[in-house]
Design a protein around this motif. Structure first.
Motif, mmCIF file in Angstrom:
data_model
loop_
_atom_site.group_PDB
_atom_site.id
_atom_site.type_symbol
_atom_site.label_atom_id
_atom_site.label_comp_id
_atom_site.label_asym_id
_atom_site.label_seq_id
_atom_site.Cartn_x
_atom_site.Cartn_y
_atom_site.Cartn_z
ATOM 1 N N THR A 14 0.839 -1.201 0.000
ATOM 2 C CA THR A 14 0.000 0.000 0.000
ATOM 3 C C THR A 14 0.872 1.247 0.000
ATOM 4 O OG1 THR A 14 -1.575 -1.239 1.325
ATOM 5 C CG2 THR A 14 -1.931 1.131 1.142
ATOM 6 N N VAL A 15 1.894 1.240 0.878
ATOM 7 C CA VAL A 15 2.785 2.399 0.946
ATOM 8 C C VAL A 15 3.506 2.582 -0.391
ATOM 9 C CG1 VAL A 15 4.853 3.330 2.041
ATOM 10 C CG2 VAL A 15 3.063 2.319 3.448
ATOM 11 N N LEU A 16 4.034 1.476 -0.957
ATOM 12 C CA LEU A 16 4.770 1.579 -2.220
ATOM 13 C C LEU A 16 3.869 2.078 -3.349
ATOM 14 C CD1 LEU A 16 6.966 -1.659 -2.160
ATOM 15 C CD2 LEU A 16 7.639 0.686 -1.618
ATOM 16 N N GLU A 17 2.650 1.534 -3.419
ATOM 17 C CA GLU A 17 1.729 1.962 -4.482
ATOM 18 C C GLU A 17 1.395 3.445 -4.344
ATOM 19 O OE1 GLU A 17 -1.566 -0.761 -4.196
ATOM 20 O OE2 GLU A 17 -0.393 -2.415 -5.055
ATOM 21 N N THR A 18 1.201 3.886 -3.075
ATOM 22 C CA THR A 18 0.891 5.302 -2.872
ATOM 23 C C THR A 18 2.060 6.165 -3.337
ATOM 24 O OG1 THR A 18 -0.325 4.584 -0.923
ATOM 25 C CG2 THR A 18 0.028 6.938 -1.168
ATOM 26 N N ILE A 19 3.274 5.725 -3.039
ATOM 27 C CA ILE A 19 4.451 6.503 -3.460
ATOM 28 C C ILE A 19 4.508 6.582 -4.989
ATOM 29 C CG2 ILE A 19 6.984 6.514 -3.522
ATOM 30 C CD1 ILE A 19 6.946 5.324 -0.700
ATOM 31 N N VAL A 20 4.290 5.447 -5.652
ATOM 32 C CA VAL A 20 4.336 5.434 -7.122
ATOM 33 C C VAL A 20 3.302 6.404 -7.696
ATOM 34 C CG1 VAL A 20 3.823 4.018 -9.149
ATOM 35 C CG2 VAL A 20 5.312 3.128 -7.348
ATOM 36 N N GLN A 21 2.084 6.326 -7.150
ATOM 37 C CA GLN A 21 1.009 7.227 -7.583
ATOM 38 C C GLN A 21 1.446 8.691 -7.482
ATOM 39 O OE1 GLN A 21 -2.623 7.102 -8.017
ATOM 40 N NE2 GLN A 21 -2.166 5.092 -8.881
ATOM 41 N N LEU A 22 1.973 9.044 -6.309
ATOM 42 C CA LEU A 22 2.324 10.436 -6.050
ATOM 43 C C LEU A 22 3.432 10.916 -6.967
ATOM 44 C CD1 LEU A 22 2.262 10.387 -2.162
ATOM 45 C CD2 LEU A 22 0.736 11.656 -3.656
ATOM 46 N N VAL A 23 4.464 10.074 -7.131
ATOM 47 C CA VAL A 23 5.609 10.489 -7.929
ATOM 48 C C VAL A 23 5.194 10.638 -9.393
ATOM 49 C CG1 VAL A 23 7.885 9.800 -8.771
ATOM 50 C CG2 VAL A 23 7.312 9.534 -6.362
ATOM 51 N N SER A 24 4.418 9.673 -9.903
ATOM 52 C CA SER A 24 4.086 9.756 -11.330
ATOM 53 C C SER A 24 3.045 10.831 -11.599
ATOM 54 C CB SER A 24 3.625 8.392 -11.852
ATOM 55 O OG SER A 24 2.606 7.891 -11.034
ATOM 56 N N LYS A 25 2.151 11.080 -10.639
ATOM 57 C CA LYS A 25 1.104 12.070 -10.870
ATOM 58 C C LYS A 25 1.556 13.498 -10.621
ATOM 59 C CE LYS A 25 -3.378 9.916 -10.002
ATOM 60 N NZ LYS A 25 -4.263 9.696 -8.860
ATOM 61 N N THR A 26 2.305 13.704 -9.507
ATOM 62 C CA THR A 26 2.573 15.081 -9.088
ATOM 63 C C THR A 26 4.013 15.512 -9.295
ATOM 64 O OG1 THR A 26 3.082 14.386 -6.840
ATOM 65 C CG2 THR A 26 0.799 14.912 -7.302
#
Lengths: 267, 336
Positions: A175-187
């Motif tokens: 969950t933590v890793l997926e959230t990080i990926v989301q944030l980095v690629s989106k923002t």
């Protein structure tokens, strides 16, 4: 964004690290990997301006961190600690609101705008429904995400994480890793993280994130580069003194996820 | 939500005022309710009363200043306790943590030994209370930081030194005259409260209380520990310094006019936590209000129970203890 030039640090007479050089650009993850006690956390403390380098410079957006006030630093650089000892049962939203401290005057309290920013940050980590829960009653993974939300509420372009998945089970870790990926690629956020799990670097690489890995051992960075070239069986043997296999698994979308399997210690 | 908040804050302000008002009707001297109401109306309308002057002075010169001072002292102790609990990340500390009470106690004892006039007691108590905290702070300061554990250690050392000095002062005091005065002072009392006490103690108390109310939200951030607070953008040395200075002003101001009253600074913040939660933005004003109400209540009880007043320091624990247990059981502690 962040540039470290010839950095050295020592406590009294004991050297912790020396001659470290690297830079982290926008939208990049910079993973610091190394054995226990190699000085990862000390290096992060220097980046945060909590400890002062003995020699060398840390430039945050071209400005020396030494001459930047805590408030100014916190507007550019946020920090997600390792799971910490919780004292008071603050509600989740109160914890996230603390991320606004640098944006709030000495004798003021958060405004409704700050509350909105905090709620938005909670939404980004998917914990909107946890808003009023006591922070002390959360699981390790949830608490880690709340601390991430607090860092997001700081509205910085760079976040430093110290072992963000320590003590988490598989699901919480992902969950933590997926959230990080989301944030980095989106923002386009940049992340510097210290980790004991080099496999995370492969995970990010596989998710086509711009990632560099630094191997920290014997008081300096022995190698810096992309996970595939740096996390080799030879390098792992040299810094951790272990025999390891790097295997590769073909995913459904035809990409390859590499993973390190530790086999035995080197006698 | 917004109206609920308003109601809450109005309640916080009104409750101590209500307690002050009600305590005008409480005392050993039998005054009928109607004559007290008359006295109040006369004062407000500025008309002469056809009641004995003595009545007037019981209400205005004795009961009123005593209630106001009780509110100030209780509020100051509770708000300092709440601030220290947040600052030191420890729910078990109270306003006396850094030695302000024992320092002030020694100052008072010294003044009683050296001078016969009581006016020196204020000055000495306040001065030594502040001195004790300064000493704890300097002991706790390492390099350029002030880690909580070092400050606590400094407080423990300074408190025990001043406790020893208090014992020494008792030992050398004249046992018929000075010793009872010292002992009685150390147990805390509002019995001699007059308006000039409110002025003397009120200035530092008001200053400290306002400072703590202004900076209250930052105590949340400080309670995350030095490293996190700093990474959140707070200069921990400056912010801690402000909180410690304000809490010390408030507590020293309280102690120098009332003597040592324990328990309020530890337990009122906890009752606040059970009622309004742990967010210092709300907790700090709530503690102020609760402390004020509680001390007025206990003080009234003290002068009702027996003809010779029971010292406050004794009663706060006797009344507060069972009440605390009751709340603890009822709210199940509120998330601990």
């Amino acid at each position: 964004m962040l540039e470290v030039i010839d950095a050295s640090f020592s406590y009294e007479r004991m050297d912790v690290f020396k001659n470290i050089n690297f830079r982290v650009n926008e939208g990049e993850i910079f993973c610091i990997v190394g054995p226990n006690g190699c000085g990862k956390t000390t290096l992060l403390d220097c980046l945060l301006g909590i400890l002062r380098l003995k020699r060398g410079e840390i430039l945050l957006n071209k400005r020396n961190i030494k001459t930047t006030s805590p408030g100014e630093t916190a507007k550019q650089l946020a920090y997600v600690p390792q799971l910490h000892e919780k004292t008071f049962p603050y509600s989740v939203i109160d914890i996230v609101l603390m991320g606004r401290a640098a944006h709030i005057g000495l004798f003021s309290a958060p405004s409704s705008r700050d509350v909105a920013v905090a709620e938005e940050a909670l939404e980004l980590v998917g914990l909107t429904s946890f808003k009023d829960r006591p922070y002390t009653q959360l699981s390790g993974g949830e608490a880690q995400l709340v601390l991430l939300a607090r860092a997001l509420a700081q509205k910085t372009k760079m976040i430093i994480m110290d072992e963000p998945t320590a003590h988490l089970d598989f699901k919480n870790e992902l969950t933590v890793l997926e959230t990080i990926v989301q944030l980095v690629s989106k923002t386009g956020l940049s992340i510097i993280m210290a980790t004991h799990f080099p496999n995370h670097a492969f995970y990010f690489e596989n998710n086509s994130i711009d990632i560099s890995v630094a191997l920290m051992s014997r008081m300096t960075f022995s190698a810096v580069g992309s996970p595939s070239e740096i996390l080799s069986e030879d390098n792992l043997k040299s810094i951790y003194s272990i025999n390891a296999k790097v295997v590769s698994h073909r995913m459904d979308n035809d990409s390859e996820l590499r993973q390190i399997i530790p086999i035995s210690t080197v006698a | 939500m917004a109206t609920r908040k308003k109601v809450f804050y109005i309640l916080l302000i009104l409750s101590p005022l209500a307690f002050i008002f009600l305590s005008l009707f409480v005392g050993r001297y039998p005054l009928s309710i109607s004559s007290i109401v008359n006295i109040l109306i006369c004062k407000i309308t500025a008309n002469p009363c056809n009641l004995p002057d003595q009545y007037n002075s019981i209400v205005w010169e004795i009961r009123m200043p005593r209630a106001i001072l009780g509110a100030l002292v209780g509020g100051a102790l509770a708000i300092s306790g709440a601030s220290f609990q947040g600052l030191f990340r420890n729910p078990l500390v109270s306003s006396g943590l850094l030695g302000v009470s024992s320092g002030a106690g020694f100052g008072a004892a010294l003044a009683i030994l050296l001078f016969s006039s009581t006016s020196y007691t204020y000055v000495f108590a306040f001065f030594f209370g502040g001195l004790a905290v300064l000493a704890s702070y300097l002991i706790g300061r390492t390099y350029n930081t002030t880690p909580a554990i070092m400050l606590v250690l400094g407080g423990v050392i300074v408190s025990s030194v001043f406790s020893a000095l208090i014992s020494f002062a008792k030992y050398v005091a004249d046992p018929y005259n000075q010793l009872p005065t010292i002992v009685y002072w150390l147990m805390g009392s509002l019995a001699t409260a007059r308006y000039h006490d409110i002025v003397i103690g009120g200035i530092p108390m008001a200053a400290g209380i306002s400072g703590l109310i202004a900076i209250r939200w930052r105590i949340n951030v400080l309670s995350m520990g030095d490293k996190e607070a700093r990474s959140l953008g707070i200069d921990t040395v400056v912010n801690k310094g402000i909180v410690i200075a304000c809490a010390t002003l408030a507590t020293a101001g309280a102690v120098c006019v009332s003597g040592i009253i324990g328990w309020v600074g530890l337990v009122m913040p906890h009752i606040g936590r059970m009622l309004v939660g742990n967010d210092n933005k709300v907790l700090i004003p709530a503690s102020l209000s609760l402390g004020a109400c509680f001390l007025i209540f206990v003080d009234n009880l003290g002068r009702l129970i027996t003809g010779s007043e029971i010292p406050l320091g004794i009663l706060t624990a006797l009344v507060g203890g069972p009440f605390f247990v009751y709340l603890l059981k009822k709210t199940k502690g509120g998330g601990w």
